[in-house]
Scaffold this motif. Sequence first.
Motif, PDB file in Angstrom:
ATOM      1  N   ARG A   1      37.061  12.543  35.950  1.00  0.00           N
ATOM      2  CA  ARG A   1      38.109  13.216  36.331  1.00  0.00           C
ATOM      3  C   ARG A   1      39.340  12.670  35.753  1.00  0.00           C
ATOM      4  NH1 ARG A   1      41.031  16.523  39.918  1.00  0.00           N
ATOM      5  NH2 ARG A   1      39.333  17.518  40.679  1.00  0.00           N
ATOM      6  N   TYR A   2      39.720  11.385  35.631  1.00  0.00           N
ATOM      7  CA  TYR A   2      40.955  10.574  35.058  1.00  0.00           C
ATOM      8  C   TYR A   2      40.844  10.448  33.787  1.00  0.00           C
ATOM      9  CZ  TYR A   2      41.701  10.765  40.144  1.00  0.00           C
ATOM     10  OH  TYR A   2      41.818  11.309  41.277  1.00  0.00           O
TER      11      TYR A   2
ATOM     12  N   PHE B   1      31.532  15.907  35.775  1.00  0.00           N
ATOM     13  CA  PHE B   1      33.238  16.188  35.509  1.00  0.00           C
ATOM     14  C   PHE B   1      33.929  15.307  36.559  1.00  0.00           C
ATOM     15  CE2 PHE B   1      37.416  18.009  35.846  1.00  0.00           C
ATOM     16  CZ  PHE B   1      37.734  18.447  34.782  1.00  0.00           C
ATOM     17  N   GLU B   2      33.615  15.538  37.619  1.00  0.00           N
ATOM     18  CA  GLU B   2      34.446  14.634  38.727  1.00  0.00           C
ATOM     19  C   GLU B   2      34.189  12.956  38.512  1.00  0.00           C
ATOM     20  OE1 GLU B   2      36.588  15.464  40.868  1.00  0.00           O
ATOM     21  OE2 GLU B   2      35.970  17.645  41.045  1.00  0.00           O
TER      22      GLU B   2
ATOM     23  N   VAL C   1      42.061  19.261  33.944  1.00  0.00           N
ATOM     24  CA  VAL C   1      41.658  18.988  35.432  1.00  0.00           C
ATOM     25  C   VAL C   1      42.353  20.123  36.116  1.00  0.00           C
ATOM     26  CG1 VAL C   1      42.165  17.426  37.381  1.00  0.00           C
ATOM     27  CG2 VAL C   1      41.381  16.736  34.868  1.00  0.00           C
ATOM     28  N   LYS C   2      43.577  20.672  35.820  1.00  0.00           N
ATOM     29  CA  LYS C   2      44.396  21.733  36.528  1.00  0.00           C
ATOM     30  C   LYS C   2      43.413  22.852  36.442  1.00  0.00           C
ATOM     31  CE  LYS C   2      48.757  23.612  37.140  1.00  0.00           C
ATOM     32  NZ  LYS C   2      48.768  24.978  37.281  1.00  0.00           N
TER      33      LYS C   2
ATOM     34  N   TRP D   1      39.895  13.172  31.662  1.00  0.00           N
ATOM     35  CA  TRP D   1      40.192  14.576  31.067  1.00  0.00           C
ATOM     36  C   TRP D   1      41.889  14.636  30.921  1.00  0.00           C
ATOM     37  CZ3 TRP D   1      36.223  16.724  29.231  1.00  0.00           C
ATOM     38  CH2 TRP D   1      34.656  16.343  29.717  1.00  0.00           C
TER      39      TRP D   1
ATOM     40  N   ASP E   1      38.676  19.476  24.112  1.00  0.00           N
ATOM     41  CA  ASP E   1      38.315  19.593  25.424  1.00  0.00           C
ATOM     42  C   ASP E   1      36.893  20.246  25.643  1.00  0.00           C
ATOM     43  OD1 ASP E   1      40.366  17.815  26.563  1.00  0.00           O
ATOM     44  OD2 ASP E   1      41.458  19.734  27.187  1.00  0.00           O
TER      45      ASP E   1
ATOM     46  N   TYR F   1      40.264  23.218  35.994  1.00  0.00           N
ATOM     47  CA  TYR F   1      39.009  22.923  36.602  1.00  0.00           C
ATOM     48  C   TYR F   1      39.323  23.172  38.301  1.00  0.00           C
ATOM     49  CZ  TYR F   1      35.016  20.332  38.851  1.00  0.00           C
ATOM     50  OH  TYR F   1      34.120  19.857  39.304  1.00  0.00           O
ATOM     51  N   ASP F   2      40.400  22.528  38.657  1.00  0.00           N
ATOM     52  CA  ASP F   2      40.454  22.465  40.140  1.00  0.00           C
ATOM     53  C   ASP F   2      41.142  24.107  40.619  1.00  0.00           C
ATOM     54  OD1 ASP F   2      40.401  19.866  40.408  1.00  0.00           O
ATOM     55  OD2 ASP F   2      42.538  19.664  40.364  1.00  0.00           O
TER      56      ASP F   2
END
Length: 159
Positions: free
Chosen positions: A109-110, A105-106, A117-118, A112, A144, A120-121
């Motif tokens: 990251r850019y 995922f990381e 991402v929000k 998604w 997604d 996920y975080d």
Amino acid sequence: MISSIGTAEGTVPRIGDRITDKTAPPDDTAIRSWIGPEAFERWAELRKWIDEFYPGVFAPDWLYGGKSRGWSLRYKKTKAFTTLVPEYRRFSTVVVMGGAEREKFEERRYVWRPQLVKLYDEAKTYIDGKWLTVAISSAEDLHDVRDLLIMKRPPPSGS
């Protein structure tokens, strides 16, 4: 008294309420009535997609998580794949992401969508991984989740 769908009699359900009648797992009619026709289309679409891309891999299993969590439909082989949670007027999916999935995922990251991402975080990380809960309210949300599931477990060859 509990109604056939699971709210206290005389209580108006709120968005996100779960199906809590533990007498039997909900059938498609009860799911459609609870989550609504539009959400049910996405529910059916995701289930069909899993069956087509992972033929014979998963036997969906209804789980009852008690009065607060209600019913959910788990897809699991040896490790959890995803869990579908019917909620009043919507549904969510839970994807548990272990270390390997979090790394993947990381790396992307850019790629998604910012909303994912929000989520996920903000998701809590437990000993077995990060439990990502995605409410499915659009075709983009569904996309997604499919991408997350493919990242988590690529479909068998030939799918």
